[in-house]
Design an enzyme around this catalytic site. Structure first.
Site: not given
Ligand code: DGL
Length: 265
Positions: A74, A152, A11-12, A184, A186
């Site tokens: 992600c 984050e 993931d990012s 997403c 997150h």
């Molecule tokens: N967790 C990520 C997703 O599912 C990306 C969040 C990001 O880095 O913008 O898209």
């Protein structure tokens, strides 16, 4: 590559930890190697070429670790197109599920919300997937760029986060959606705030469960399921203690190993 080889999860940043939680429930006997590029998150507001170059670095790193499968935890990276990641690697790559069947099974009024990064919403991939199955459905995509930096940054009790949740929930409510997918990884970190703002009549869907089932099915298919004992190593590119705290919000980290790694020069 063999059964004991790790499953890479990328993931990012910390978002993929919400998927790792689910993977651990479905595949408790596996060795997991998580890689979150916390130094360069968020990815979701960046141009395609830049995201692609970061992803190439992550995959190269995982190749060096001898993974047997990569779960792209992600949505933004998944929307880049897994074919761009696959190249000539021998391991299998599983991306985030778009959840179209589950969404259509859940909705009563056929008004479905998708919340995600700007990149994911712009791709319209979820809308297309739902409409391919049922063209009479209505899909409302809402980009939520304020969430990832706040998550984050562990700003869970901040007014800024509450305001952002209410702002995005208001758009969804205006469209009378009864089902919303968190596209997403997150966002499950703020699930309870979202649910409170949307109200109990709206069903929130996390595609991590379907994604984990798919990862398990693929491993079964190639005869690479491990029979234990499992292990978890969590790597990030900065902020080790922050990543530890965020992981602890999702699962028991007692036996997890945490490391900072370097991807680019
Ligand atoms: N967790 C990520 C997703 O599912 C990306 C969040 C990001 O880095 O913008 O898209």
């Amino acid at each position: 590559m063999n059964k004991k080889s790790p499953i890479g999860v990328i993931d990012s940043g910390v978002g993929g930890l919400t998927v790792l939680k689910c993977l651990l429930q479905h595949l408790p006997n596996e060795n997991f190697l998580y890689l979150g590029d916390t130094l360069r998150a968020p990815y979701g507001s960046r141009p395609r070429e830049e995201i692609q170059s970061f992803v190439d670095e992550m995959i190269d790193w995982l190749v060096g670790q001898g993974v047997k499968q990569v779960v792209v935890a992600c949505n933004t990276i998944t929307m880049l197109g897994l074919e761009n990641i696959k190249k000539d690697y021998h391991f299998d790559i599983v991306g985030m599920s778009k959840g179209e069947h589950l969404l259509l099974k859940t909705t009563q009024n056929k008004k479905i919300g998708v919340i995600a990064t700007e990149f994911t919403i712009k791709s319209e991939a979820h809308k297309k997937a739902v409409l391919d199955v049922d063209p009479s459905a209505e899909v409302i995509g809402v980009p939520c760029p304020k969430f990832v930096p706040l998550i984050e940054g562990e700003q869970f009790s901040s007014q800024e986060l509450k305001d952002a949740v209410d702002e995005y929930a208001a758009v969804l409510k205006e469209h009378d959606v009864d089902t919303v997918i968190m596209s997403c990884t997150h966002f499950p970190f703020v699930r309870s705030l979202l649910q409170a703002s949307l109200g109990e009549s709206v069903t929130l869907i996390d595609p991590a469960d379907e994604t984990s089932e798919l990862a398990k099915m693929h491993l079964e298919g190639v005869g690479l399921l491990n029979d234990g004992p499992g292990s978890v190593t969590i790597c990030c590119t900065t902020g080790l203690e922050r990543v530890q705290r965020l992981a602890a919000r999702e699962f028991n980290i007692e036996k997890c190993v945490f490391k900072v790694v370097k991807l680019a020069d």
